[in-house]
Design an enzyme around this catalytic site. Structure first.
Site, PDB file in Angstrom:
ATOM      1  N   TYR A 156      44.025 -29.924  -8.604  1.00 51.67           N
ATOM      2  CA  TYR A 156      44.899 -29.197  -9.530  1.00 51.67           C
ATOM      3  C   TYR A 156      44.206 -29.052 -10.884  1.00 51.67           C
ATOM      4  CZ  TYR A 156      48.681 -30.060  -6.163  1.00 51.67           C
ATOM      5  OH  TYR A 156      49.463 -30.118  -5.029  1.00 51.67           O
TER       6      TYR A 156
ATOM      7  N   HIS B 101      44.507 -34.442   1.571  1.00 50.56           N
ATOM      8  CA  HIS B 101      45.151 -33.173   1.250  1.00 50.56           C
ATOM      9  C   HIS B 101      45.177 -32.194   2.424  1.00 50.56           C
ATOM     10  CE1 HIS B 101      45.931 -30.504  -2.537  1.00 50.56           C
ATOM     11  NE2 HIS B 101      46.803 -30.270  -1.580  1.00 50.56           N
ATOM     12  N   ARG B 102      44.089 -32.155   3.177  1.00 52.09           N
ATOM     13  CA  ARG B 102      43.992 -31.253   4.324  1.00 52.09           C
ATOM     14  C   ARG B 102      43.255 -31.964   5.459  1.00 52.09           C
ATOM     15  NH1 ARG B 102      46.907 -26.302   4.371  1.00 52.09           N
ATOM     16  NH2 ARG B 102      47.279 -25.775   2.179  1.00 52.09           N
TER      17      ARG B 102
ATOM     18  N   ASN C 166      49.676 -31.715   5.290  1.00 51.28           N
ATOM     19  CA  ASN C 166      49.307 -30.539   6.094  1.00 51.28           C
ATOM     20  C   ASN C 166      48.622 -30.881   7.413  1.00 51.28           C
ATOM     21  OD1 ASN C 166      50.076 -28.545   3.950  1.00 51.28           O
ATOM     22  ND2 ASN C 166      48.400 -29.545   2.861  1.00 51.28           N
TER      23      ASN C 166
END
Length: 290
Positions: free
Chosen positions: A50, A125-126, A156
């Site tokens: 971010y 995160h992924r 995710n």
């Protein structure tokens, strides 16, 4: 379930903090954080991607100006996405890195930027197709044992990917952040949400208003009329629709505006009847259930 749980109506997403120039002064952001804590909203959702680390750094600068706040905040952060700008290879390609060395460095870097003693939840995160699940699992277990993170989780992931990681760990994967909203209800029907709940993960819903599409999409007319009848905001009604699910998923809202946050906090006690829930689902999907 091991690790911390969520006892707030929503988490405050920090994805847009680097763009909110009115909050970039550390004292002003500290005021904003303290006001949220005084409302009982103490979960803040970050990721190292971010603002290219700027979100975590701004948040940490604010905590350092008022050290007492660091003991009151609860922090979620995420890693493993490498942007083209951060790729040191000749390819300059966006990719995922769940290697133990990368994950360990990311944990230490987030702790430093955020200025907290522990990351309450740390998520991958992924899903990384090249993940060595056993090695990455050990790195996460070691971080928990060292007190650097309170609990590990994922974002995710599909079931087989997180179960492969879980098989390499002693600690439980305790949170799962997934895309879920009135505008994106597919996980409720393709087995993903059932797997999250069935494996004992605390669900977190990113983009819980569908980037605004839940408010102005196919369900808009019913959402607005029902919100008016119930005396709540359309966004508050859309979040209540989410929280009605088993496991009470934690919406991660993106707004930083105090008045918007206050409205959603005011509406948080709303509970929907089963017919009202299904009427909104039908309106959003454009067809009745089978």
């Amino acid at each position: 379930m091991s690790g911390p749980t969520f006892d707030v109506p929503f988490a405050l997403g920090m994805m847009n903090l680097h763009q909110a120039t009115e909050l970039h002064a550390a004292e002003r952001l500290a005021d904003w954080i303290e006001a949220r804590l005084d409302q009982g909203l103490d979960w803040f959702d970050h990721a190292d991607i971010y603002g290219d680390r700027a979100g975590e750094r701004l948040f940490g600068d604010a905590l350092r100006t008022r050290p007492g706040l660091a003991r009151r905040v609860r922090v979620v952060t995420k890693t493993d996405i490498v942007t083209p700008e951060r790729d040191a290879s000749a390819f300059a390609v966006k990719h995922y890195d769940s290697s133990p060395a990368y994950v360990t460095r990311a944990i230490d870097a987030s702790l430093e930027r955020l200025g907290v003693e522990r990351l309450d939840h740390f998520l991958l995160h992924r899903p990384d197709p090249l993940m060595d699940a056993e090695a990455t699992g050990r790195a996460l277990d070691d971080a928990i044992a060292a007190g650097k993170i309170g609990a590990a989780g994922i974002s995710n992931f599909l079931p087989e990917a997180w179960r492969r990681l879980q098989a390499g760990m002693h600690a439980r994967l305790s949170a799962h952040q997934l895309q879920l909203s009135l505008d994106h209800s597919a996980p409720l029907f393709d087995g993903l949400y059932d797997a999250v709940i069935g494996d004992g993960q605390a669900p977190m819903a990113w983009s819980p208003l569908g980037g605004g599409r839940a408010l102005d999409g196919p369900a808009a007319a019913l959402l607005h009329s029902q919100a008016e009848a119930l005396g709540v905001s359309p966004a508050g009604l859309a979040l209540a629709w989410l929280r009605a699910l088993p496991g009470r998923p934690l919406p991660v809202i993106g707004s930083l505006r105090p008045e918007r946050i206050e409205t959603l906090h005011r509406d948080a006690s709303l509970e929907l009847s089963r017919p009202a829930w299904f009427a909104l689902l039908e309106a959003a999907r454009g067809h009745e259930v089978a």
